[in-house]
Scaffold this active site. Structure first.
Site, PDB file in Angstrom:
ATOM      1  CG  ASP A 190      73.376  66.921  23.843  1.00 59.14           C
ATOM      2  OD1 ASP A 190      72.579  66.751  24.779  1.00 59.14           O
ATOM      3  OD2 ASP A 190      73.656  66.022  23.014  1.00 59.14           O
ATOM      4  CE1 TYR A 197      75.615  60.832  20.568  1.00 60.62           C
ATOM      5  CE2 TYR A 197      76.127  63.092  21.138  1.00 60.62           C
ATOM      6  CZ  TYR A 197      75.203  62.107  20.880  1.00 60.62           C
ATOM      7  OH  TYR A 197      73.868  62.425  20.921  1.00 60.62           O
ATOM      8  CE  LYS A 211      72.299  63.027  24.651  1.00 57.86           C
ATOM      9  NZ  LYS A 211      73.391  63.453  23.782  1.00 57.86           N
ATOM     10  CG  HIS A 245      72.248  57.736  24.490  1.00 58.49           C
ATOM     11  ND1 HIS A 245      73.538  58.116  24.232  1.00 58.49           N
ATOM     12  CD2 HIS A 245      71.530  58.173  23.436  1.00 58.49           C
ATOM     13  CE1 HIS A 245      73.593  58.754  23.081  1.00 58.49           C
ATOM     14  NE2 HIS A 245      72.392  58.795  22.571  1.00 58.49           N
TER      15      HIS A 245
END
Ligand code: A2P
Length: 298
Positions: free
Chosen positions: A47, A52, A77, A110
């Site tokens: 994930d 990120y 996401k 998200h």
């Protein structure tokens, strides 16, 4: 009841591993080694998220792992700086380019952005298009409350397959989980070990980490397991999918070693009773670009 290959069946028939590996807060350097370590330990779901900043490294680790792409389940996401119909189509291609993948298993919105709802809706419509074109096997949301999901249901015949939310023994989301059941949505826990209370320690209202909770320590010692393993087992027995994060090989292995013990009904209830109702992370309704100024770039 469960083993490391156990899956939950999504509302479109796609099977999603119950246990996954999260890379939030993992630096790019740590990501390659920890994802490879996780795949070696038997995790099959990874994930990540565009925001990120480690999608490229997740893709690299997958390629280096030696495990067939088709045996892995990859989630990423779409970030709020990528919201809007065309921007989402673009953001998806950017994520796929960074990951080095042709097809994605699960794509999540998200955060809801209630203050700019039209763009949230346009994002969902673009995701539905990508799903119908076969580029994504399943689409879902993250940090949504029931009212946000109901608003999507009013404009789309495709309901989210998954809602990934903050969920751990101190914030157990029992009402939201019950709502998901009525809608056939799989609950996936982010920060399943309560790590959010560490990341967000500046506004932390908890004096102790969930991992050091005395009730959990008692149950853990009875089973000869760690508190982290007890927590993850509690999630699975509730039908919740988990994506624990660690960059430490011993913990990565430990968090996947959950299948040789079972919590009793009494133990499940004792853990349920640890709920404080207080979240460690942000309130879903407050999500917008002021709160989250990060912008995803090429
Ligand atoms: P680290 O990456 O240094 O191992 P969550 O997934 O709930 O957000 O929790 C992640 C946090 O918990 C990280 O700080 C991670 O640190 C730590 N962590 C992960 N697994 C374990 C474990 N088995 N025991 C103790 N701490 C853990």
């Amino acid at each position: 009841m469960f083993n490391i290959d156990s899956t939950f069946t999504l509302n479109n028939g796609v099977k999603m591993p119950a246990l996954g590996f999260g890379v939030f807060q993992a630096s790019p350097e740590e990501t390659v080694t920890s994802v490879k370590e996780a795949i070696r330990a038997g995790y099959r779901l990874i994930d990540t998220a565009s925001v990120y900043g480690n999608e490229h490294e997740v893709g690299e680790a997958i390629r280096q792992s030696g495990v067939d792409r088709n045996d892995l389940f990859v989630t990423t996401k779409v970030w709020i700086s990528e919201y809007g119909y065309d921007d989402t189509l673009y953001g998806f291609e950017r994520s796929m380019r960074k990951l080095g993948l042709e097809q994605l298993d699960l794509y999540l919105m998200h955060w809801p952005v209630p203050r700019d709802w039209e763009r949230s809706v346009d994002t969902w419509k673009a995701m539905v298009r990508l799903y119908e074109e076969g580029r994504i096997k399943a689409i879902g949301v993250s940090n949504f409350e029931p009212e946000h999901i109901e608003r999507l249901a009013q404009i789309s015949s495709v309901l989210p397959a998954v809602n990934q939310v903050e969920l751990h023994p101190y914030f157990n989301q029992s009402d939201l989980r019950a709502y998901h059941k009525t809608r056939g949505i799989i609950t996936q826990a982010w920060s399943p070990l309560g790590g959010v209370n560490i990341y967000e320690s500046a506004k932390n209202h908890f004096t102790r980490s969930v991992l050091e909770d005395a009730v959990l320590e008692g149950i853990a010692s009875r089973h000869g397991k760690s508190t982290a393993q007890v927590i993850l087992r509690w999630h699975l027995q509730h039908g919740t999918a988990v994506i624990p994060k660690s960059v430490k090989p011993a913990r990565i292995a430990q968090n996947a070693d959950l299948f040789d013990f079972q919590l009793s009904d009494e133990e499940m209830l004792a853990i349920d009773n640890l709920n404080t109702g207080l979240r460690g992370g942000h309130v879903p309704d407050e999500g917008d670009r002021n709160l989250f100024p990060a912008v995803v770039t090429d």
